[in-house]
Design an enzyme around this catalytic site. Structure first.
Site, PDB file in Angstrom:
ATOM      1  N   ASP A  41       0.843  -1.197   0.000  1.00  0.00           N
ATOM      2  CA  ASP A  41       0.000   0.000   0.000  1.00  0.00           C
ATOM      3  C   ASP A  41       0.880   1.249   0.000  1.00  0.00           C
ATOM      4  OD1 ASP A  41      -2.015   1.887   0.433  1.00  0.00           O
ATOM      5  OD2 ASP A  41      -3.089   0.613   1.833  1.00  0.00           O
ATOM      6  N   ASP A  42       0.724   2.108  -1.016  1.00  0.00           N
ATOM      7  CA  ASP A  42       1.447   3.381  -1.079  1.00  0.00           C
ATOM      8  C   ASP A  42       2.963   3.215  -1.196  1.00  0.00           C
ATOM      9  OD1 ASP A  42      -1.009   4.566  -0.725  1.00  0.00           O
ATOM     10  OD2 ASP A  42      -0.581   5.445   1.231  1.00  0.00           O
ATOM     11  N   CYS A  77      -5.756   4.666  -3.450  1.00  0.00           N
ATOM     12  CA  CYS A  77      -5.927   3.273  -3.031  1.00  0.00           C
ATOM     13  C   CYS A  77      -7.140   2.588  -3.650  1.00  0.00           C
ATOM     14  CB  CYS A  77      -6.029   3.205  -1.504  1.00  0.00           C
ATOM     15  SG  CYS A  77      -4.622   3.904  -0.620  1.00  0.00           S
ATOM     16  N   ASP A 277      -0.264  -0.574  -4.846  1.00  0.00           N
ATOM     17  CA  ASP A 277      -1.439   0.029  -5.473  1.00  0.00           C
ATOM     18  C   ASP A 277      -1.154   1.389  -6.089  1.00  0.00           C
ATOM     19  OD1 ASP A 277      -1.160   1.326  -3.021  1.00  0.00           O
ATOM     20  OD2 ASP A 277      -3.182   0.859  -2.306  1.00  0.00           O
ATOM     21  N   ASN A 278      -0.209   2.136  -5.533  1.00  0.00           N
ATOM     22  CA  ASN A 278       0.161   3.442  -6.090  1.00  0.00           C
ATOM     23  C   ASN A 278       1.487   3.861  -5.492  1.00  0.00           C
ATOM     24  OD1 ASN A 278      -2.488   4.092  -4.073  1.00  0.00           O
ATOM     25  ND2 ASN A 278      -0.577   5.091  -3.488  1.00  0.00           N
TER      26      ASN A 278
END
Length: 471
Positions: A41-42, A77, A277-278
């Site tokens: 995540d991130d 997200c 995700d990013n």
């Protein structure tokens, strides 16, 4: 959905996958098509977010292929994860932001998109499908069925609920799809006790666009105070260190997963994917910390893959999108993406073949729908309504009209062209060959015929669906 302490969540994941793999090994039947996806995540690549992942890079990247040009099609997200699951651009899956009103894990998503997501296809193909970790941000919301809702396509479900063990104890045989989605490196950045003092002198990188005023950019970027206040820099440096601390536990998780697969004689028959995700930023263009922006630091993600037929120590430069993961999983399972509504394309041929296919994409679409609060932020009384994420020091990271669509092209020229849905119809254009940090918006200085051509290509991509997105 709330984010639990990162290291505690990883303990849940660790117990879950051990039970899964232990019972998977007991059946005696082997498949060449097992799939493991580890989704963080991130986690960025542009501000050195893979530095803590030494085991991951050795066990997956060096044992397989690293994609240097991997991107999310939307830098937030829930829309990004919705794209990954569905294989579709945001304009087709209609998830706009992290809110229920923005279609994040909403009843409409559950009805219209979950049946078209890759786990549903794999389950019908005979795969045992398992999910543990963060799903979509609003998963578990009472208005969306609460935690009683098990998304379609998952045989065994542990979306950070307490129901995992009863499902996992019933696990049967391969082939299997296993998705592990630790919440790191998302806030609250709670490190495992053994890593709480790691990187205690580390600071965010000071190169590139760090603490640089975005003078020719969209107003949201221009409003950032530059140079940043010392309090903002101290805040972002602390966040940067803590993000790396939480990622050390993810690195351990990867080591355990790969080791367990090897011990059970499953590693040679399993594709292992690692991605995020990013991306993320920490001080770029004087924006303290967040994602959501169109720039390379927010849209680039790590992507490492190992598995059957993949030669070790490869680096590939083709642009891979998160909407390509679902089609690739289907291809591994022997399914044809053309029989689905997915916009992405399988990159399995890139994994197992040294040649670059002549039909691979040269450009792609990046989309984002901005969010803002209808009222003034009481903590920042000087700001008007319509903005959000205004911390620290009342520097806002988002707004209602931070809504944009971009073309990101890598061939024949590396460039990015973006149009904002605001009253100005603001345009940004970057030559990333000459200006890799996107310091200079050249939209006002190029030949107008180039802008027109890019505008027409953008219009086409924004209307694409399925095969036309791959054209």
């Amino acid at each position: 959905m709330r984010h639990p302490a990162s290291w505690a969540a990883l303990l849940v994941l660790s117990a879950a996958w051990q039970l899964v793999l232990g019972s998977a090994a007991g059946g005696g039947r082997r498949s060449p098509h097992n799939i493991v996806l580890i989704l963080t995540d991130d986690q960025d690549t542009e501000i050195e977010g893979m530095t803590p992942m030494k085991k991951t890079q050795a066990l997956i990247g060096q044992a397989g292929v690293s994609f240097r040009n991997a991107f999310t099609v939307t830098p937030l997200c829930c829309p990004s994860r919705s794209s990954l699951l569905s294989g579709r651009y945001p304009h087709n899956h209609l998830v706009r932001n992290n809110s229920l009103e923005g279609n994040c894990s909403s009843p409409a998503w559950q009805k219209n998109q979950e049946p078209l997501a890759f786990p549903s296809f794999l389950q019908k193909q005979g795969y045992q499908t398992f999910y543990a970790g963060k799903y979509l941000n609003q998963y578990g919301h009472p208005a969306a069925g609460g935690v009683q809702h098990v998304p379609l396509g998952w045989s065994y479900w542990n979306g950070l609920t307490n129901r995992s063990l009863e499902f996992l104890q019933k696990w049967s045989h391969p082939p299997f799809l296993m998705v592990l989605a630790p919440p790191a490196s998302h806030s609250p950045w709670t490190a495992a006790p053994g890593y709480a003092t790691a990187y205690n002198t580390t600071k965010a990188p000071r190169n590139g666009s760090f603490n640089v005023h975005g003078k020719d950019k969209h107003w949201l970027v221009r409003q950032a105070r530059s140079p940043m206040a010392n309090t903002s820099i101290e805040f972002l440096d602390k966040a940067y260190r803590e993000r790396w601390q939480t990622l050390l536990s993810v690195d351990d998780l990867v080591e355990k997963v790969v080791g367990r697969l090897k011990a059970l004689d499953l590693l040679a028959s399993t594709y292992v994917f690692y991605t995020s995700d990013n991306g993320y930023h920490a001080g770029q263009f004087s924006l303290p910390i967040d994602k959501r922006q169109l720039y390379e630091f927010d849209i680039r993600v790590p992507l490492l893959v190992r598995g059957p037929g993949i030669k070790a120590n490869q680096t590939r430069l083709e642009p891979i999108l998160n909407i390509d993961l679902g089609p690739t999983f289907l291809d591994i399972a022997g399914l044809n993406v053309s029989q689905t509504a997915m916009d992405g394309q399988s990159f399995l041929p890139l994994l197992v073949s040294p040649a670059q296919p002549s039909t691979w994409r040269a450009d792609f679409l990046v989309q984002y729908t901005g969010e803002g609060h209808p009222d003034r932020d009481p903590a920042c009384p000087a700001l008007g309504p319509g903005v959000s994420q205004c911390f620290p020091d009342c520097v806002c990271e988002d707004a209602f009209n931070n809504t944009y669509a971009c073309i990101r092209a890598l061939h024949p020229h590396s460039l990015q062209y973006c149009e904002f849905a605001d009253r100005q119809a603001f345009v940004e254009l970057y030559n990333l060959t000459a200006d890799p940090h996107q310091l200079h918006n050249v939209a006002r200085s190029v030949d107008p015929t180039l802008l027109e051509a890019l505008n027409q290509r953008l219009i086409k991509l924004q209307a694409c669906e399925g095969p036309s997105c791959r054209a």
